[in-house]
Design a protein around this motif. Structure first.
Motif, mmCIF file in Angstrom:
data_model
loop_
_atom_site.group_PDB
_atom_site.id
_atom_site.type_symbol
_atom_site.label_atom_id
_atom_site.label_comp_id
_atom_site.label_asym_id
_atom_site.label_seq_id
_atom_site.Cartn_x
_atom_site.Cartn_y
_atom_site.Cartn_z
ATOM 1 N N ALA A 100 -4.244 1.487 4.273
ATOM 2 C CA ALA A 100 -3.507 0.424 4.969
ATOM 3 C C ALA A 100 -3.989 0.268 6.409
ATOM 4 C CB ALA A 100 -2.007 0.716 4.939
ATOM 5 N N TYR A 134 0.848 -1.185 0.000
ATOM 6 C CA TYR A 134 0.000 0.000 0.000
ATOM 7 C C TYR A 134 0.887 1.241 0.000
ATOM 8 C CZ TYR A 134 -3.829 -3.123 1.104
ATOM 9 O OH TYR A 134 -4.767 -4.138 1.052
ATOM 10 N N VAL A 188 -1.608 5.388 3.397
ATOM 11 C CA VAL A 188 -1.566 4.925 4.783
ATOM 12 C C VAL A 188 -2.968 4.760 5.363
ATOM 13 C CG1 VAL A 188 -0.790 5.497 7.113
ATOM 14 C CG2 VAL A 188 0.730 5.799 5.191
ATOM 15 N N VAL A 242 3.355 -1.397 3.765
ATOM 16 C CA VAL A 242 3.185 -0.010 3.340
ATOM 17 C C VAL A 242 4.546 0.506 2.879
ATOM 18 C CG1 VAL A 242 2.446 2.309 3.995
ATOM 19 C CG2 VAL A 242 1.399 0.319 5.098
#
Length: 155
Positions: free
Chosen positions: A31, A25, A28, A79
């Motif tokens: 995620a 991802y 954020v 991430v």
């Protein structure tokens, strides 16, 4: 007959390799939603993808290996927070990544930060679990450190 078998094997192999593809991802907030839904911490990878030699080395030696792929899909939401020098980036993404670099006090690359988070009243609260960077020794050495952070032994 042999050709049909090889074509079928190739097609199955293509689907299998796609199934092993990890989802990194860049948003954020998205995620965090997935992290909370799946009850897994996030692995935040702070990287300079197009200039940082240690970041590229970490990618090649660990993050692109089958061992990491299996471990990550079972244990974390990935991430990528990139700080490229040559690759163009959307202003929103650049702004998000700079805010997170400040929030986590990241001073060097690569840094991997393990965290969980919740969004409340428009603000995000992070709960840090630990951090690491490049670890010599390939995937098994790196995963031993990561696993110790994600699954600490209770004393």
């Amino acid at each position: 007959m042999k050709k049909i078998f090889l074509v079928a094997l190739f097609i199955v192999g293509a689907f299998t390799s796609q199934a092993q593809e990890l989802k990194w991802y860049t948003d954020v907030k998205e995620a965090i939603t997935i992290s909370n839904k799946e009850n897994k911490p996030m692995l935040l990878f702070f990287t300079g993808s197009d200039w940082c030699g240690w970041c590229i080395r970490l990618q090649n030696e660990v993050l692109k290996t089958p061992e990491f792929t299996k471990w990550a899909s079972d244990n974390v939401i990935l991430v990528e927070l990139d700080y490229p020098r040559r690759t163009p980036q959307a202003p929103e993404l650049k702004s998000q990544n700079n805010e997170l670099q400040q929030a986590f006090g990241i001073q060097g690359f690569p840094t991997i930060y393990f965290t969980s988070a919740e969004a409340k009243d428009g603000k995000v609260n992070f709960k840090g679990l630990g951090q690491t960077g490049y670890v010599a020794g390939g995937p098994s050495a790196w995963l031993a450190v990561a696993d110790g952070i994600v699954h600490p032994k209770k004393s």
